[in-house]
Structure formats: C-alpha cells, structure tokens
Design an enzyme around this catalytic site. Structure first.
Site, PDB file in Angstrom:
ATOM      1  N   ALA A  64      -5.174  14.787   9.787  1.00  0.00           N
ATOM      2  CA  ALA A  64      -4.166  14.455  10.342  1.00  0.00           C
ATOM      3  C   ALA A  64      -4.303  12.993  10.627  1.00  0.00           C
ATOM      4  O   ALA A  64      -5.049  12.543  11.266  1.00  0.00           O
ATOM      5  CB  ALA A  64      -3.802  15.143  11.579  1.00  0.00           C
ATOM      6  N   TYR A  67      -4.995   1.025  12.654  1.00  0.00           N
ATOM      7  CA  TYR A  67      -5.376   2.061  11.627  1.00  0.00           C
ATOM      8  C   TYR A  67      -6.661   1.716  10.999  1.00  0.00           C
ATOM      9  O   TYR A  67      -7.658   2.879  10.968  1.00  0.00           O
ATOM     10  CB  TYR A  67      -4.571   2.414  10.435  1.00  0.00           C
ATOM     11  CG  TYR A  67      -4.387   3.400   9.588  1.00  0.00           C
ATOM     12  CD1 TYR A  67      -3.992   4.351   9.506  1.00  0.00           C
ATOM     13  CD2 TYR A  67      -5.161   3.020   8.281  1.00  0.00           C
ATOM     14  CE1 TYR A  67      -3.902   5.526   8.627  1.00  0.00           C
ATOM     15  CE2 TYR A  67      -5.358   4.094   7.253  1.00  0.00           C
ATOM     16  CZ  TYR A  67      -4.561   5.184   7.356  1.00  0.00           C
ATOM     17  OH  TYR A  67      -4.840   6.288   6.436  1.00  0.00           O
TER      18      TYR A  67
HETATM   19  N1  CAA Z   1      -3.052 -11.060   3.334  1.00  0.00           N
HETATM   20  C1  CAA Z   1      -2.400 -12.308   3.578  1.00  0.00           C
HETATM   21  N2  CAA Z   1      -1.291 -12.375   3.876  1.00  0.00           N
HETATM   22  C2  CAA Z   1      -0.442 -11.493   3.845  1.00  0.00           C
HETATM   23  C3  CAA Z   1      -0.730 -10.239   3.713  1.00  0.00           C
HETATM   24  C4  CAA Z   1      -2.104  -9.887   2.996  1.00  0.00           C
HETATM   25  N3  CAA Z   1      -2.536  -8.869   2.642  1.00  0.00           N
HETATM   26  N4  CAA Z   1       0.541  -9.259   3.480  1.00  0.00           N
HETATM   27  C5  CAA Z   1       1.252 -10.089   3.908  1.00  0.00           C
HETATM   28  N5  CAA Z   1       1.044 -11.295   4.366  1.00  0.00           N
HETATM   29  C6  CAA Z   1       1.668 -12.573   4.632  1.00  0.00           C
HETATM   30  C7  CAA Z   1       2.966 -12.795   4.173  1.00  0.00           C
HETATM   31  O1  CAA Z   1       2.771 -13.477   2.648  1.00  0.00           O
HETATM   32  C8  CAA Z   1       3.806 -13.300   5.014  1.00  0.00           C
HETATM   33  O2  CAA Z   1       3.418 -14.778   4.995  1.00  0.00           O
HETATM   34  P1  CAA Z   1       4.630 -15.933   4.918  1.00  0.00           P
HETATM   35  O3  CAA Z   1       5.344 -15.643   6.366  1.00  0.00           O
HETATM   36  O4  CAA Z   1       3.901 -17.261   4.885  1.00  0.00           O
HETATM   37  O5  CAA Z   1       5.413 -15.678   3.806  1.00  0.00           O
HETATM   38  C9  CAA Z   1       3.269 -12.894   6.346  1.00  0.00           C
HETATM   39  O6  CAA Z   1       2.102 -12.301   6.195  1.00  0.00           O
HETATM   40  C10 CAA Z   1       4.124 -11.758   6.734  1.00  0.00           C
HETATM   41  O7  CAA Z   1       4.302 -10.663   5.980  1.00  0.00           O
HETATM   42  P2  CAA Z   1       5.595  -9.497   6.035  1.00  0.00           P
HETATM   43  O8  CAA Z   1       6.810 -10.313   5.601  1.00  0.00           O
HETATM   44  O9  CAA Z   1       5.220  -8.310   5.050  1.00  0.00           O
HETATM   45  O10 CAA Z   1       5.620  -9.539   7.587  1.00  0.00           O
HETATM   46  P3  CAA Z   1       6.231  -7.996   8.431  1.00  0.00           P
HETATM   47  O11 CAA Z   1       5.743  -8.491   9.799  1.00  0.00           O
HETATM   48  O12 CAA Z   1       7.508  -7.790   7.880  1.00  0.00           O
HETATM   49  O13 CAA Z   1       5.206  -6.920   7.981  1.00  0.00           O
HETATM   50  C11 CAA Z   1       3.398  -5.485   7.699  1.00  0.00           C
HETATM   51  C12 CAA Z   1       3.750  -6.692   8.068  1.00  0.00           C
HETATM   52  C13 CAA Z   1       4.262  -4.617   8.365  1.00  0.00           C
HETATM   53  C14 CAA Z   1       1.754  -5.491   7.898  1.00  0.00           C
HETATM   54  C15 CAA Z   1       3.465  -5.308   6.124  1.00  0.00           C
HETATM   55  O14 CAA Z   1       3.031  -6.321   5.388  1.00  0.00           O
HETATM   56  C16 CAA Z   1       3.065  -3.957   5.666  1.00  0.00           C
HETATM   57  O15 CAA Z   1       3.456  -3.015   5.607  1.00  0.00           O
HETATM   58  N6  CAA Z   1       1.911  -4.280   5.003  1.00  0.00           N
HETATM   59  C17 CAA Z   1       1.343  -2.798   4.245  1.00  0.00           C
HETATM   60  C18 CAA Z   1       0.332  -2.555   5.180  1.00  0.00           C
HETATM   61  C19 CAA Z   1      -0.529  -1.561   4.530  1.00  0.00           C
HETATM   62  O16 CAA Z   1      -1.159  -1.611   3.266  1.00  0.00           O
HETATM   63  N7  CAA Z   1      -0.314  -0.149   4.776  1.00  0.00           N
HETATM   64  C20 CAA Z   1      -1.000   0.982   4.397  1.00  0.00           C
HETATM   65  C21 CAA Z   1      -0.160   2.027   4.724  1.00  0.00           C
HETATM   66  S1  CAA Z   1      -0.961   3.637   3.825  1.00  0.00           S
HETATM   67  C22 CAA Z   1      -2.102   3.845   4.399  1.00  0.00           C
HETATM   68  O17 CAA Z   1      -2.618   3.365   5.441  1.00  0.00           O
HETATM   69  C23 CAA Z   1      -2.992   4.957   3.963  1.00  0.00           C
HETATM   70  C24 CAA Z   1      -4.396   4.643   3.374  1.00  0.00           C
HETATM   71  O18 CAA Z   1      -5.465   5.038   4.190  1.00  0.00           O
HETATM   72  C25 CAA Z   1      -4.626   3.851   2.481  1.00  0.00           C
END
Ligand code: CAA
Length: 240
Positions: A83, A147
């Site tokens: 979970a 996480y």
């Molecule tokens: N590395 C560096 N910079 C990053 C980045 C990364 N990986 N991802 C985003 N950024 C930067 C963007 O380029 C952006 O920069 P600018 O403003 O200069 O353009 C800035 O960060 C903001 O990015 P967002 O517009 O995406 O910001 P947000 O606040 O709207 O969203 C977030 C942020 C919620 C973290 C979104 O990026 C997101 O959902 N990311 C995915 C996170 C992820 O991988 N989650 C996994 C879920 S599944 C899981 O967890 C299962 C598992 O076990 C694998």
C-alpha cells in the site's frame, strides 16, 4: 494446508497482480484496501479473494484487522507491504500534511503490519515479509522528497528487520519497482512521464505482473536463504 498471505493495497495496480500471483501459487490470500470500495468489490467478485478495508497508517486498525483475518483464515505467514500513495510536489510547495501522510501510510504502514504479524511468524518459525520500495527511494526523484524518503526508509526497515527474523525462519526482502503501468504513474503529467520513459533502457513502463513475479520468488519455500535483499525491477533505469 495453504499458507495465509495478506497483501496491502491488494485490490488494484501492483497489489492486485501480487494478490493474483500468490493465489496462483496456492496461498490463501486476503487483500487489504484503503478507500476504493467499488474497485475492491469488483476485485473480490472477479477473483474470489476477500478484501478488507482499513488504513495501514492506523496502527490499531492493522493490529485488530490482522487478528480478525488470522481468526477467520488462519495464522498469517506472508505479508506484502504494497500500500502506498503519492503527494508529489517540490519541497517549497509541499505542505506538512503531504509529507506526513506519505510517511504515515507508506513507511508507517510497514511498521504497523510487521508489528501485527511478525511476532507470530517468529514464534512459528516461518514467515515471509516483502516490502514494496521504489526506484525513487534508491535514486531520489524531483518533486518527491516525501515519497523518496518513505521508500528509502522501507529499504532500511527491510534490512533491519531481516536481521531480527533471520534465525527464526522469517525472511524480509524488498522489491524496488521502476515506473509501472498503474493509476499512480498515470497521474504523472504526460510531458513529465514521456521524459521519464525516454530514460528507461527497456523503452517502456513495466506491467504490474512483472513486479508480482519478484514477490513469487521471495515468498517461495526455497527462498529461505534470501533475506535483507532488494530486487530492482526497473527496466534498467537505475542499476544499483
Ligand atoms: N529535474 C530537474 N528539473 C526539473 C525536473 C527534474 N526531474 N522536473 C521538473 N523540473 C523543473 C522544470 O523544468 C521546471 O523548471 P522551469 O520552471 O525552469 O521550467 C520546474 O522544475 C517546475 O516543473 P513543473 O512545471 O513540473 O512544476 P510543478 O510544480 O507544476 O510540478 C511536480 C512539479 C509535481 C514534481 C511534477 O514535475 C511531477 O509530477 N513530476 C513527476 C514526479 C514523479 O516522477 N512522480 C512519480 C510518481 S509514480 C511513483 O512514484 C511510483 C514509483 O515508485 C516509481
């Protein structure tokens, strides 16, 4: 007599695949779920596996539900701590509640379930605990301090409890899935997910049953010498 297995978050996604795999292996399975009643009802109707609703982050609920399941089905020999939730966001925007809920459910749930079941396994001299960690607990992930910390904690928890269970025939192992084709991953914004998938050497998301196969191995009779181990199933995205 069939061994009894509890799978938390066991009615959807990776948990559903794990419940089904354990059933195929001959275990009597009980599937816990947190909130999606419709999905749980459909799962139970489809599989015949009973589902039980409680919050794994609630210590007392874990204790009394595990006791009830043991009274109904028999002593619990296998627990799969699957979970988990996400509350993604960069640290400067993350609320304390988003931090705390992820720690409480994802990491606290492992402690609560182990407290409820490990003593019995230890007394009976056989048990299998499998904790579902994550690639993001191994490598970190932008926007996931909560996480990543909880999942990384799961990997430490696994190695510590493995040492306590070893001489009692109780193994404790972890799986670190990469990105799997589930509702959780589908919630990642599409352009972000595209970039993540582009970095997976195998070139696609995992299917849930590819993660469940790892559980099959860890819970088998002949995996008794495997404990404190982490199996990465991530398409080569992170070689740890
Ligand atoms: N590395 C560096 N910079 C990053 C980045 C990364 N990986 N991802 C985003 N950024 C930067 C963007 O380029 C952006 O920069 P600018 O403003 O200069 O353009 C800035 O960060 C903001 O990015 P967002 O517009 O995406 O910001 P947000 O606040 O709207 O969203 C977030 C942020 C919620 C973290 C979104 O990026 C997101 O959902 N990311 C995915 C996170 C992820 O991988 N989650 C996994 C879920 S599944 C899981 O967890 C299962 C598992 O076990 C694998």
């Amino acid at each position: 007599m069939a061994r009894i297995a509890i799978v938390t978050g066991g009615t959807r996604g990776i948990g559903e695949a794990i419940s089904l795999t354990l059933q195929e292996q001959g275990f009597t399975v009980a599937a816990n779920y947190g909130g999606n009643i419709e999905a749980a009802k459909a799962f139970t109707a489809r599989t015949g596996i009973p589902s039980y609703r409680w919050d794994v982050g609630d210590h007392e609920a874990c204790i009394h539900n595990c006791n009830d399941i043991a009274a109904e089905l028999g002593p619990i020999d296998v627990v799969v701590n699957n979970a988990g939730i996400t509350r993604d966001g960069v640290l400067h925007k993350m609320s304390f509640d988003d931090w705390n809920e992820v720690m409480r459910i994802n990491l606290g749930g492992c402690f609560n379930m182990a407290k409820a079941t490990f003593p019995g396994m230890r007394e009976r001299g056989w048990g299998r605990i499998v904790n579902i960690g994550s690639i993001n607990g191994q490598a970190g992930q932008y926007g996931q301090v909560n996480y990543a910390a909880a999942k990384s904690g799961i990997h430490g928890f696994t190695k510590a409890l493995a040492q306590e269970g070893a001489k009692f025939g109780v193994t404790v192992n972890a799986i670190a899935p990469g990105y799997v084709d589930t509702d959780m991953v589908a919630a990642v914004p599409a352009p972000v997910l595209e970039k993540i998938v582009a970095k997976i050497p195998v070139g696609r998301l995992a299917q849930a049953n590819e993660i469940a196969r790892g559980v099959t191995f860890f819970t088998s009779e002949d995996a008794g010498f495997v404990t404190g181990s982490t199996m990465s199933i991530n398409g080569g995205q992170h070689m740890y």
